[in-house]
Design a protein around this motif. Structure first.
Motif, PDB file in Angstrom:
ATOM      1  N   UNK A 247      24.336  -2.023  79.903  1.00 44.58           N
ATOM      2  CA  UNK A 247      25.230  -1.234  78.796  1.00 44.58           C
ATOM      3  C   UNK A 247      23.865  -1.128  77.188  1.00 44.58           C
ATOM      4  N   UNK A 248      23.317  -2.741  77.693  1.00 40.22           N
ATOM      5  CA  UNK A 248      22.143  -3.193  76.449  1.00 40.22           C
ATOM      6  C   UNK A 248      21.326  -4.381  76.777  1.00 40.22           C
ATOM      7  N   UNK A 249      20.255  -3.423  76.184  1.00 41.20           N
ATOM      8  CA  UNK A 249      18.845  -4.661  75.874  1.00 41.20           C
ATOM      9  C   UNK A 249      18.335  -4.598  74.452  1.00 41.20           C
ATOM     10  N   UNK A 259      17.335 -12.272  70.084  1.00 40.27           N
ATOM     11  CA  UNK A 259      16.794 -11.669  70.725  1.00 40.27           C
ATOM     12  C   UNK A 259      18.048 -11.031  71.895  1.00 40.27           C
ATOM     13  N   UNK A 260      18.843 -11.767  72.364  1.00 42.37           N
ATOM     14  CA  UNK A 260      20.494 -11.995  72.718  1.00 42.37           C
ATOM     15  C   UNK A 260      21.671 -11.693  71.769  1.00 42.37           C
ATOM     16  N   UNK A 261      21.351 -11.604  70.412  1.00 41.47           N
ATOM     17  CA  UNK A 261      22.209 -10.532  69.926  1.00 41.47           C
ATOM     18  C   UNK A 261      22.136  -9.708  69.796  1.00 41.47           C
ATOM     19  N   UNK A 266      23.178  -3.945  71.275  1.00 41.87           N
ATOM     20  CA  UNK A 266      23.358  -2.660  71.591  1.00 41.87           C
ATOM     21  C   UNK A 266      24.212  -2.446  72.871  1.00 41.87           C
ATOM     22  N   UNK A 267      25.435  -2.867  73.177  1.00 43.81           N
ATOM     23  CA  UNK A 267      26.359  -3.452  74.706  1.00 43.81           C
ATOM     24  C   UNK A 267      27.530  -3.002  73.929  1.00 43.81           C
ATOM     25  N   UNK A 268      27.721  -3.434  72.484  1.00 48.14           N
ATOM     26  CA  UNK A 268      28.610  -2.836  72.006  1.00 48.14           C
ATOM     27  C   UNK A 268      28.960  -1.705  71.354  1.00 48.14           C
ATOM     28  N   UNK A 269      27.819  -0.633  70.729  1.00 48.76           N
ATOM     29  CA  UNK A 269      27.466   0.620  70.753  1.00 48.76           C
ATOM     30  C   UNK A 269      27.769   1.503  71.745  1.00 48.76           C
TER      31      UNK A 269
END
Length: 283
Positions: A247-249, A259-261, A266-269
């Protein structure tokens, strides 16, 4: 050559000889003036003197040399396709009667001493090649029995254990000749240097990597991607444990917290919200 080939153009003949078309055109014009003569009518201005016999002979000799070089290189091409170690010397040996050793070595760019050394050592080279062919059979057997993993050093050890007196350089030479190579494991790149004094993040999932519904549990990871110039890029991912969807990368040239944030953002979007969903951080 231009006059002896009906329908030939100056450009095509010049390409065959490897000279400029304008240079060939000048040669033809000078030769025509020499052949037709420079008869001057009474009272007319004197004609421009043509080339001397010596100059014309030199030009013709140069044309013959270029034609000979072209023929030599055309014949040599098929010898170099095989990429054998002594292909140039083999070519000289096969064509020395027609062109001569000195001329052949000059055209293809090898020293005559190299050719004569090859000719003197030809019997030894033939015997060595036959010995290499004899060794190729056990090489293939050992390589096949190891499932294609054994390289030069291991095959050398196996041969010595079987009673063969062989050097690892000889093994490498024969293996390269018959197209064998060992399995090379990719060198691991260490991406994480743990701090013994640091506080470890709690295991929110309890090592249970399953989920009953989407958007309830997530895991993340960071991996490195080697680039052709020898450097690395780093990829951070977030995966839903229920759907197994990525879901995010995020990708960057560093492994800092940003980088992790970026991957979590991206996953939250993608999912709209990650509130209340536990996640296993990258380790």
């Amino acid at each position: 050559m231009y006059r002896s080939r009906p329908g030939a153009t100056i450009r095509s003949v010049a390409e065959d000889l490897g000279v400029n078309s304008e240079t060939l055109r000048s040669w033809i014009r000078l030769d025509e003036e020499r052949c037709s003569g420079s008869r001057v009518a009474t009272g007319a201005a004197p004609a421009v003197p043509g080339p001397s016999e010596g100059e014309t002979a030199a030009l013709r000799r140069r044309v013959r040399e270029l034609e000979e070089e072209r023929d030599i290189l055309r014949k040599a091409a098929k010898y170099f396709v095989g990429e054998t170690r002594w292909c140039a010397s083999e070519f000289v040996a096969d064509h020395q009667r027609r062109h001569g050793v000195k001329r052949l070595c000059q055209v293809i760019g090898i020293a005559r001493s190299s050719y004569y050394h090859w000719r003197a050592s030809a019997p030894d080279l033939a015997a060595r090649a036959a010995d290499d062919d004899r060794l190729a059979a056990p090489f293939r057997t050992i390589h096949r029995d190891s499932a294609g993993t054994y390289g030069v050093l291991r095959i050398t050890a196996e041969l010595r254990a079987a009673g063969h007196v062989v050097n690892h350089k000889r093994v490498a030479w024969v293996m390269r000749g018959i197209g064998l190579a060992g399995l090379r494991l990719r060198r691991r790149h260490r991406t994480t240097l743990g701090d013994p004094a640091g506080v470890k993040a709690p295991d929110l999932l309890g090592r249970d990597f399953t989920a009953e519904a989407p958007n309830t549990r997530y895991v993340g990871d960071i991996t490195y991607l080697p680039i052709a110039d020898g450097t690395f890029c780093y990829l951070a991912t977030v995966m839903d444990l229920c759907s197994r969807r990525l879901v995010g990368w995020a990708i960057a040239d560093h492994m800092r917290t940003e980088l992790v944030i970026d991957a979590l953002a991206a996953a939250e979007r993608t999912r709209g919200s990650l509130a209340g969903a536990p996640a296993e951080p990258p380790g």
